[in-house]
Scaffold this motif. Structure first.
Motif, PDB file in Angstrom:
ATOM      1  N   LEU A  45       0.833  -1.207   0.000  1.00 28.88           N
ATOM      2  CA  LEU A  45       0.000   0.000   0.000  1.00 28.88           C
ATOM      3  C   LEU A  45       0.863   1.250   0.000  1.00 28.88           C
ATOM      4  CD1 LEU A  45      -2.822   1.222   0.126  1.00 28.88           C
ATOM      5  CD2 LEU A  45      -2.729   1.034   2.624  1.00 28.88           C
ATOM      6  N   ASN A  46       1.956   1.218   0.773  1.00 29.79           N
ATOM      7  CA  ASN A  46       2.859   2.366   0.831  1.00 29.79           C
ATOM      8  C   ASN A  46       3.517   2.623  -0.519  1.00 29.79           C
ATOM      9  OD1 ASN A  46       4.147   4.500   2.125  1.00 29.79           O
ATOM     10  ND2 ASN A  46       5.879   3.248   2.741  1.00 29.79           N
ATOM     11  N   TYR A  47       3.938   1.539  -1.180  1.00 31.38           N
ATOM     12  CA  TYR A  47       4.535   1.683  -2.507  1.00 31.38           C
ATOM     13  C   TYR A  47       3.522   2.258  -3.496  1.00 31.38           C
ATOM     14  CZ  TYR A  47       9.230  -0.312  -2.328  1.00 31.38           C
ATOM     15  OH  TYR A  47      10.552  -0.512  -2.099  1.00 31.38           O
ATOM     16  N   LEU A  48       2.285   1.773  -3.416  1.00 31.97           N
ATOM     17  CA  LEU A  48       1.251   2.265  -4.317  1.00 31.97           C
ATOM     18  C   LEU A  48       1.028   3.762  -4.119  1.00 31.97           C
ATOM     19  CD1 LEU A  48      -0.962   1.743  -6.409  1.00 31.97           C
ATOM     20  CD2 LEU A  48      -2.499   1.159  -4.511  1.00 31.97           C
ATOM     21  N   THR A  53       1.753   9.159  -5.970  1.00 28.09           N
ATOM     22  CA  THR A  53       2.125  10.524  -5.593  1.00 28.09           C
ATOM     23  C   THR A  53       3.290  11.017  -6.432  1.00 28.09           C
ATOM     24  OG1 THR A  53       1.417  10.074  -3.322  1.00 28.09           O
ATOM     25  CG2 THR A  53       2.801  12.004  -3.686  1.00 28.09           C
ATOM     26  N   THR A  54       4.299  10.157  -6.606  1.00 20.75           N
ATOM     27  CA  THR A  54       5.467  10.537  -7.394  1.00 20.75           C
ATOM     28  C   THR A  54       5.092  10.790  -8.847  1.00 20.75           C
ATOM     29  OG1 THR A  54       6.889   9.211  -5.954  1.00 20.75           O
ATOM     30  CG2 THR A  54       7.782   9.843  -8.103  1.00 20.75           C
ATOM     31  N   ALA A  55       4.259   9.911  -9.415  1.00 18.60           N
ATOM     32  CA  ALA A  55       3.863  10.071 -10.818  1.00 18.60           C
ATOM     33  C   ALA A  55       3.123  11.393 -11.033  1.00 18.60           C
ATOM     34  CB  ALA A  55       2.995   8.893 -11.248  1.00 18.60           C
ATOM     35  N   VAL A  56       2.206  11.713 -10.114  1.00 20.08           N
ATOM     36  CA  VAL A  56       1.455  12.969 -10.236  1.00 20.08           C
ATOM     37  C   VAL A  56       2.397  14.167 -10.139  1.00 20.08           C
ATOM     38  CG1 VAL A  56      -0.278  14.430  -9.130  1.00 20.08           C
ATOM     39  CG2 VAL A  56      -0.697  11.980  -9.412  1.00 20.08           C
ATOM     40  N   SER A 114       3.488  11.000   0.908  1.00 14.73           N
ATOM     41  CA  SER A 114       3.025   9.626   1.102  1.00 14.73           C
ATOM     42  C   SER A 114       3.051   9.239   2.574  1.00 14.73           C
ATOM     43  CB  SER A 114       3.875   8.649   0.279  1.00 14.73           C
ATOM     44  OG  SER A 114       5.226   8.666   0.704  1.00 14.73           O
ATOM     45  N   LEU A 115       4.047   9.730   3.322  1.00 15.81           N
ATOM     46  CA  LEU A 115       4.088   9.469   4.757  1.00 15.81           C
ATOM     47  C   LEU A 115       2.856  10.035   5.451  1.00 15.81           C
ATOM     48  CD1 LEU A 115       7.723   9.959   6.150  1.00 15.81           C
ATOM     49  CD2 LEU A 115       6.171   8.057   6.600  1.00 15.81           C
ATOM     50  N   THR A 116       2.471  11.241   5.053  1.00 12.18           N
ATOM     51  CA  THR A 116       1.298  11.872   5.652  1.00 12.18           C
ATOM     52  C   THR A 116       0.027  11.107   5.304  1.00 12.18           C
ATOM     53  OG1 THR A 116       2.418  14.009   5.422  1.00 12.18           O
ATOM     54  CG2 THR A 116       0.073  14.055   5.900  1.00 12.18           C
ATOM     55  N   LEU A 117      -0.099  10.702   4.043  1.00 11.75           N
ATOM     56  CA  LEU A 117      -1.283   9.960   3.621  1.00 11.75           C
ATOM     57  C   LEU A 117      -1.378   8.597   4.301  1.00 11.75           C
ATOM     58  CD1 LEU A 117      -1.325  10.746  -0.218  1.00 11.75           C
ATOM     59  CD2 LEU A 117      -2.649  11.839   1.601  1.00 11.75           C
ATOM     60  N   MET A 118      -0.226   8.028   4.667  1.00 14.47           N
ATOM     61  CA  MET A 118      -0.203   6.714   5.305  1.00 14.47           C
ATOM     62  C   MET A 118      -0.167   6.804   6.824  1.00 14.47           C
ATOM     63  SD  MET A 118      -0.281   4.169   3.134  1.00 14.47           S
ATOM     64  CE  MET A 118       0.480   2.840   4.061  1.00 14.47           C
ATOM     65  N   SER A 119      -0.437   7.976   7.374  1.00 16.44           N
ATOM     66  CA  SER A 119      -0.276   8.175   8.817  1.00 16.44           C
ATOM     67  C   SER A 119      -1.149   7.213   9.628  1.00 16.44           C
ATOM     68  CB  SER A 119      -0.595   9.625   9.186  1.00 16.44           C
ATOM     69  OG  SER A 119      -1.918   9.967   8.797  1.00 16.44           O
ATOM     70  N   TRP A 241      15.463   5.632  -4.420  1.00 17.98           N
ATOM     71  CA  TRP A 241      14.021   5.882  -4.549  1.00 17.98           C
ATOM     72  C   TRP A 241      13.209   4.618  -4.298  1.00 17.98           C
ATOM     73  CZ3 TRP A 241      15.100   8.642  -9.818  1.00 17.98           C
ATOM     74  CH2 TRP A 241      15.800   9.830  -9.567  1.00 17.98           C
ATOM     75  N   LEU A 242      13.759   3.454  -4.677  1.00 19.90           N
ATOM     76  CA  LEU A 242      13.059   2.191  -4.456  1.00 19.90           C
ATOM     77  C   LEU A 242      13.140   1.750  -2.991  1.00 19.90           C
ATOM     78  CD1 LEU A 242      14.156   0.170  -7.629  1.00 19.90           C
ATOM     79  CD2 LEU A 242      11.925   1.207  -7.191  1.00 19.90           C
ATOM     80  N   VAL A 243      14.265   2.041  -2.354  1.00 13.73           N
ATOM     81  CA  VAL A 243      14.482   1.612  -0.972  1.00 13.73           C
ATOM     82  C   VAL A 243      13.752   2.519   0.017  1.00 13.73           C
ATOM     83  CG1 VAL A 243      16.266   1.335   0.820  1.00 13.73           C
ATOM     84  CG2 VAL A 243      16.677   0.508  -1.500  1.00 13.73           C
ATOM     85  N   MET A 244      13.508   3.767  -0.357  1.00 17.54           N
ATOM     86  CA  MET A 244      12.975   4.744   0.588  1.00 17.54           C
ATOM     87  C   MET A 244      11.692   4.297   1.296  1.00 17.54           C
ATOM     88  SD  MET A 244      11.830   8.713   0.008  1.00 17.54           S
ATOM     89  CE  MET A 244      13.352   9.147  -0.810  1.00 17.54           C
ATOM     90  N   PRO A 245      10.654   3.800   0.591  1.00 15.24           N
ATOM     91  CA  PRO A 245       9.437   3.381   1.313  1.00 15.24           C
ATOM     92  C   PRO A 245       9.691   2.287   2.342  1.00 15.24           C
ATOM     93  CG  PRO A 245       8.990   3.620  -1.030  1.00 15.24           C
ATOM     94  CD  PRO A 245      10.473   3.693  -0.866  1.00 15.24           C
ATOM     95  N   VAL A 246      10.582   1.347   2.017  1.00  8.54           N
ATOM     96  CA  VAL A 246      10.918   0.282   2.963  1.00  8.54           C
ATOM     97  C   VAL A 246      11.618   0.859   4.187  1.00  8.54           C
ATOM     98  CG1 VAL A 246      12.152  -1.889   3.271  1.00  8.54           C
ATOM     99  CG2 VAL A 246      11.112  -1.348   1.059  1.00  8.54           C
ATOM    100  N   ALA A 247      12.553   1.782   3.941  1.00  8.04           N
ATOM    101  CA  ALA A 247      13.286   2.407   5.041  1.00  8.04           C
ATOM    102  C   ALA A 247      12.339   3.164   5.970  1.00  8.04           C
ATOM    103  CB  ALA A 247      14.359   3.345   4.488  1.00  8.04           C
TER     104      ALA A 247
END
Length: 265
Positions: A45-48, A53-56, A114-119, A241-247
């Protein structure tokens, strides 16, 4: 496990470094039943959210900033001759490097949004870790419906953070001090989003000694340390950029586990 909360462990948590938080996250995922599967679904879900968000944001930046300047640059340096060709090549190199920095900045802003949206999901993850340590706390459940219902407030918060973070990028044009200020401010913004789920859960549970996330003067250094890694990852093309959501997930889980372990000790 600690049956009764004694006092907040924020002073001990404030001395914890990034490696210590990552180690704490590993302990949490190995120890808390079902946390790995919950985190795996959250990763997806976080990656999505991060990718959308990044694409927009990349689309908006390219449409309203990159493309118009590229056309202006092409028309300004068009012409025949050696010097015009050399100037065109140099300007293209500068534009390419600037575009790379702009892309990194866009990914950084996307991470904050994305962090805020996933709070809500991060608070649920943190709540499960807190419930593992405190027998009087029930493990919360994450509801996709509740998350969607909270999206309005999250979008408002994300827009505010986006405007604030984007405005700080202008400080980068200040000689010498500018880049340092950009890194420091964005590290604080990201570190706050990593730190706040744990503080919010403790505050909502009315844990003795818990503080509101807005009143954490003693955690400035800790907040900056938690945010510097995502800022560095944003500057590393593709891999970072790929590792950031996991981190980010590891940092949030590690903060909660380190705090509860310090509290229990």
């Amino acid at each position: 496990m600690a049956d009764e909360p004694t006092a907040t462990a924020l002073p001990t948590l404030a001395r914890t470094g990034v490696l210590g938080v990552f180690g704490a996250a590993g302990d949490a995922f190995r120890t808390v039943p079902g946390l790995r599967w919950f985190a795996l679904r959250g990763f997806l879900l976080n990656y999505l959210v991060f990718i959308v968000t990044t694409a927009v944001m990349v689309g908006l930046v390219y449409t309203y900033l990159v493309a118009p300047y590229a056309r202006e640059l092409q028309s300004a340096v068009s012409g025949d001759g050696f010097w015009m060709g050399l100037l065109s090549g140099l300007m293209s190199l500068v534009f390419w490097i600037s575009g790379l920095f702009l892309l990194a900045a866009t990914f950084l802003l996307a991470a904050i949004v994305s962090l805020t949206l996933m709070s809500l999901w991060f608070e649920t993850l943190t709540g499960r870790i807190v419930a593992h340590w405190r027998s009087d706390v029930s493990a919360p459940r994450f509801s996709l419906v509740s998350w969607l219902r909270s999206m309005g407030r999250a979008l408002a918060d994300a827009l505010w953070l986006l405007l604030l973070s984007a405005s700080t990028l202008l400080l980068g044009f200040i000689p010498l001090a500018g880049p340092v200020l950009v890194v420091a401010i964005n590290s604080y913004l990201l570190g706050r989003e990593v730190r706040d789920p744990y503080l919010t859960v403790l505050h909502d549970l009315a844990v003795p000694g818990a503080v509101h996330p807005a009143k954490t003067k003693g955690l400035l250094g800790f907040t900056l340390r938690m945010g510097i890694l995502p800022v560095v990852l944003a500057a590393v093309p593709v891999v970072g950029w790929l590792v950031m959501p996991v981190a980010l997930v590891y940092l949030v889980a590690g903060v909660a586990w380190a705090g509860e372990r310090a509290h229990a000790g």
